[in-house]
Design an enzyme around this catalytic site. Structure first.
Site, PDB file in Angstrom:
ATOM      1  CD  GLU A  82     -37.905 -24.104  17.505  1.00 44.84           C
ATOM      2  OE1 GLU A  82     -37.680 -25.078  16.741  1.00 44.84           O
ATOM      3  OE2 GLU A  82     -37.026 -23.368  17.946  1.00 44.84           O
ATOM      4  CG  HIS A 100     -39.250 -25.057  22.946  1.00 41.26           C
ATOM      5  ND1 HIS A 100     -37.973 -25.147  23.455  1.00 41.26           N
ATOM      6  CD2 HIS A 100     -39.234 -24.046  22.045  1.00 41.26           C
ATOM      7  CE1 HIS A 100     -37.215 -24.231  22.860  1.00 41.26           C
ATOM      8  NE2 HIS A 100     -37.963 -23.550  22.010  1.00 41.26           N
ATOM      9  CG  HIS A 102     -36.903 -19.388  24.760  1.00 40.27           C
ATOM     10  ND1 HIS A 102     -37.043 -18.394  23.805  1.00 40.27           N
ATOM     11  CD2 HIS A 102     -36.957 -20.556  24.067  1.00 40.27           C
ATOM     12  CE1 HIS A 102     -37.177 -18.941  22.598  1.00 40.27           C
ATOM     13  NE2 HIS A 102     -37.127 -20.255  22.739  1.00 40.27           N
ATOM     14  CE1 TYR A 121     -36.423 -36.955  44.738  1.00 43.74           C
ATOM     15  CE2 TYR A 121     -34.942 -36.221  46.473  1.00 43.74           C
ATOM     16  CZ  TYR A 121     -36.218 -36.345  45.964  1.00 43.74           C
ATOM     17  OH  TYR A 121     -37.294 -35.866  46.665  1.00 43.74           O
ATOM     18  CG  HIS A 162     -33.227 -22.655  21.537  1.00 45.73           C
ATOM     19  ND1 HIS A 162     -33.396 -23.157  20.251  1.00 45.73           N
ATOM     20  CD2 HIS A 162     -34.452 -22.192  21.891  1.00 45.73           C
ATOM     21  CE1 HIS A 162     -34.653 -22.983  19.869  1.00 45.73           C
ATOM     22  NE2 HIS A 162     -35.313 -22.413  20.855  1.00 45.73           N
ATOM     23  CE1 TYR A 217     -44.502 -37.968  45.294  1.00 42.19           C
ATOM     24  CE2 TYR A 217     -45.048 -37.482  43.012  1.00 42.19           C
ATOM     25  CZ  TYR A 217     -44.997 -37.102  44.335  1.00 42.19           C
ATOM     26  OH  TYR A 217     -45.451 -35.869  44.706  1.00 42.19           O
TER      27      TYR A 217
END
Length: 226
Positions: A82, A100, A102, A121, A162, A217
């Protein structure tokens, strides 16, 4: 992080990339060698290699690739398949870290909708309702193009059939966004699966209000969430 490319920084970030990759396995966001993690340091991208379980890797096995896609030296492990996806995101955004996965619930949601309904939210923390990039073969330039479109104005997206991709300015931030996205997908699947009931969703004004509050925050500032 982009302006510090000394050997010490590279070594430290390699270790952080590997630790984050191992965390995705420990937290059940990936299985086996699926998913990948990277970080950008200047014009160097440090990315997990292809097809090797994370528990067998050493920090020095994390592959260094130029932002132009060139390996600095021959030999060593091949980068993740990837890589085109990671490079495309770094070139098009201010990302310095990408995760990334799965993840199960997120991948399931990617097969059902074109956009994750805003059930919480924390949708605002990713820039708004999370889009689903159309399916394309993994590792392809087409997938990278679809992903950049889905990421427009967002810091995370789903990839149809994916998984997920999120980015941030640190590996911790990118990972937290991945975990939050998976959790929101699980919430929506759980709520939408109740017979005869339809989940309530947040509107644009409510998301904008949450986004504004989330900017404050953190410790020492107004608390944006519990």
């Amino acid at each position: 992080m982009r302006d510090r490319t000394d050997d010490g920084t590279i070594s430290r970030i390699r270790a952080e990339v590997l630790a984050t990759a191992r965390r995705t396995v420990a937290d059940g966001l990936v299985v086996g060698t699926s998913g990948n993690v990277s970080a950008r340091v200047g014009d160097v991208v440090l990315v997990t290699p292809s097809g090797v379980p994370y528990d067998r890797l050493r920090p020095e096995d994390v592959v260094a690739v130029g932002l132009d896609g060139r390996l600095p030296a021959p030999g060593g492990l091949a980068p993740t398949s990837e890589l085109p996806l990671h490079l495309a995101v770094y070139r098009a955004t201010d990302a310095t870290a990408i995760v990334h996965t799965h993840a199960v619930h997120a991948t399931a949601v990617s097969t059902l909708v074109t956009e994750l309904p805003p059930v919480h939210y924390m949708t605002a923390a990713l820039g708004g309702p999370v889009r689903v990039a159309p399916y394309a073969l993994y590792g392809s330039d087409e997938l990278a193009r679809h992903t950049l479109t889905a990421l427009n104005g967002r810091t995370g997206c789903l990839l149809r059939n994916h998984g997920t991709l999120t980015y941030g300015t640190t590996l911790d931030q990118a990972y937290d966004r991945t975990a939050q996205l998976e959790w929101m997908c699980r919430v929506w699947l759980t709520a939408s699966g109740v017979p005869g009931r339809t989940p309530s969703l947040l509107d644009a004004g409510q998301l904008a209000e949450a986004e504004e509050k989330l900017r404050g925050y953190g410790q020492g500032r107004e608390q944006g969430r519990e």
